[in-house]
Enzyme design. Sequence first.
Site, mmCIF file in Angstrom:
data_model
loop_
_atom_site.group_PDB
_atom_site.id
_atom_site.type_symbol
_atom_site.label_atom_id
_atom_site.label_comp_id
_atom_site.label_asym_id
_atom_site.label_seq_id
_atom_site.Cartn_x
_atom_site.Cartn_y
_atom_site.Cartn_z
ATOM 1 N N ARG A 71 0.638 -1.169 0.061
ATOM 2 C CA ARG A 71 0.077 0.106 -0.035
ATOM 3 C C ARG A 71 0.701 1.237 0.107
ATOM 4 N NH1 ARG A 71 -4.602 -2.245 4.429
ATOM 5 N NH2 ARG A 71 -5.035 -3.911 3.083
ATOM 6 N N ASP A 158 13.340 6.428 2.119
ATOM 7 C CA ASP A 158 12.139 5.958 2.233
ATOM 8 C C ASP A 158 11.127 6.599 1.663
ATOM 9 O OD1 ASP A 158 13.139 3.929 4.242
ATOM 10 O OD2 ASP A 158 12.291 5.045 6.203
ATOM 11 N N THR A 192 18.324 4.809 20.993
ATOM 12 C CA THR A 192 17.963 3.657 20.906
ATOM 13 C C THR A 192 18.855 2.528 20.088
ATOM 14 O OG1 THR A 192 16.327 4.306 19.095
ATOM 15 C CG2 THR A 192 15.565 4.483 21.341
ATOM 16 N N GLU A 248 17.799 -0.008 10.501
ATOM 17 C CA GLU A 248 18.400 0.952 11.099
ATOM 18 C C GLU A 248 19.441 0.565 12.108
ATOM 19 O OE1 GLU A 248 16.397 4.992 11.348
ATOM 20 O OE2 GLU A 248 16.088 4.109 13.647
ATOM 21 N N ASP A 271 10.563 15.953 10.997
ATOM 22 C CA ASP A 271 9.078 15.737 11.359
ATOM 23 C C ASP A 271 8.617 16.739 11.912
ATOM 24 O OD1 ASP A 271 6.866 14.429 12.441
ATOM 25 O OD2 ASP A 271 7.970 13.035 13.569
ATOM 26 N N TYR A 292 0.251 3.941 10.022
ATOM 27 C CA TYR A 292 0.826 2.448 10.023
ATOM 28 C C TYR A 292 0.008 1.277 9.878
ATOM 29 C CZ TYR A 292 5.549 4.697 10.299
ATOM 30 O OH TYR A 292 6.604 5.554 10.355
#
Length: 298
Positions: A71, A158, A192, A248, A271, A292
């Site tokens: 999609r 992306d 992270t 990532e 963002d 998502y």
Amino acid sequence: MDKCTLESVEMLTSGNSADSSLDLWSRNDVQTCTSWKAPIIWEGMFTPSHYDQIHRNKGSSVALTVFAVGRYLDAYLETFLNSSEQHFMSSLPVTYYVFTDSPELVPNIKLAPNRHLKVIEVERHTRWQDISMMRMKAISDVIESDIRHHATHVFCFDVDQVFTGRFGPEALGDSVALLHAHYYHLPRMLFTYDHNPKSKAFMKTGDFYYHAAIFGGSWRSVKALTEACYRSIMADKENEVEALWHDESHLNKYFWLHKPSRVLSPEYCWDTSIGYRSDIQVYRLLWAPKDYYNLRTS
């Protein structure tokens, strides 16, 4: 963020002759170079026309890879490509490599002169995590079979993003990483990284936290990066391990071991949900609204 401690721009080790014109001290509100003497590119540090001319004279050309599977093709690809035609490397030859499981649905985009589009059919994996990770092998394969014969540089994106400002040759380098918009203001202890010792992506600490939504460099460097990440991903699969943030996490491990020669500020992938930041003077690429739940479920 730290401050750049270099006494002159000649101390940079980027290997990019155009960087002799960079003004590392025009921005005292941000970090403009790394501890290994690579530039961090921010608005106000460079003269756009200088980089355009230098790279035209050098014969630079760029391959842009993007995955539009499931999609994501309907939701994002047409907007991504049209905005790229307006803002991405407009002074240089560009070839788009669109990886998709539905080649017949790729929109017919009006391309400027010296711009081309190639469609590459790929298998659709059932899990979005596998789609994300397996792109490393697909990129490596197409660099070997095609890109290395036609382009000097490769940028990997992306698809769920929109170009909104100049994204030009000032971003080109041998090995290019991007500061993650959500982490560049945070202390390293909050990055992270993957902390599982069983994963090949395991890291105790690092330099920065990089965003896998954009990476690039010379075709040789991008081929080395994607091959290394793919090997690490497959080793994890054999050990029934999956890195915290998938490709990532492996990208961050690679750039920890192989320092990028150029780092892009979060201007190059911002963002807007973060809110106002005085150090973000221009938006070059914006995260598109995410859905998502519907995009990643069949």
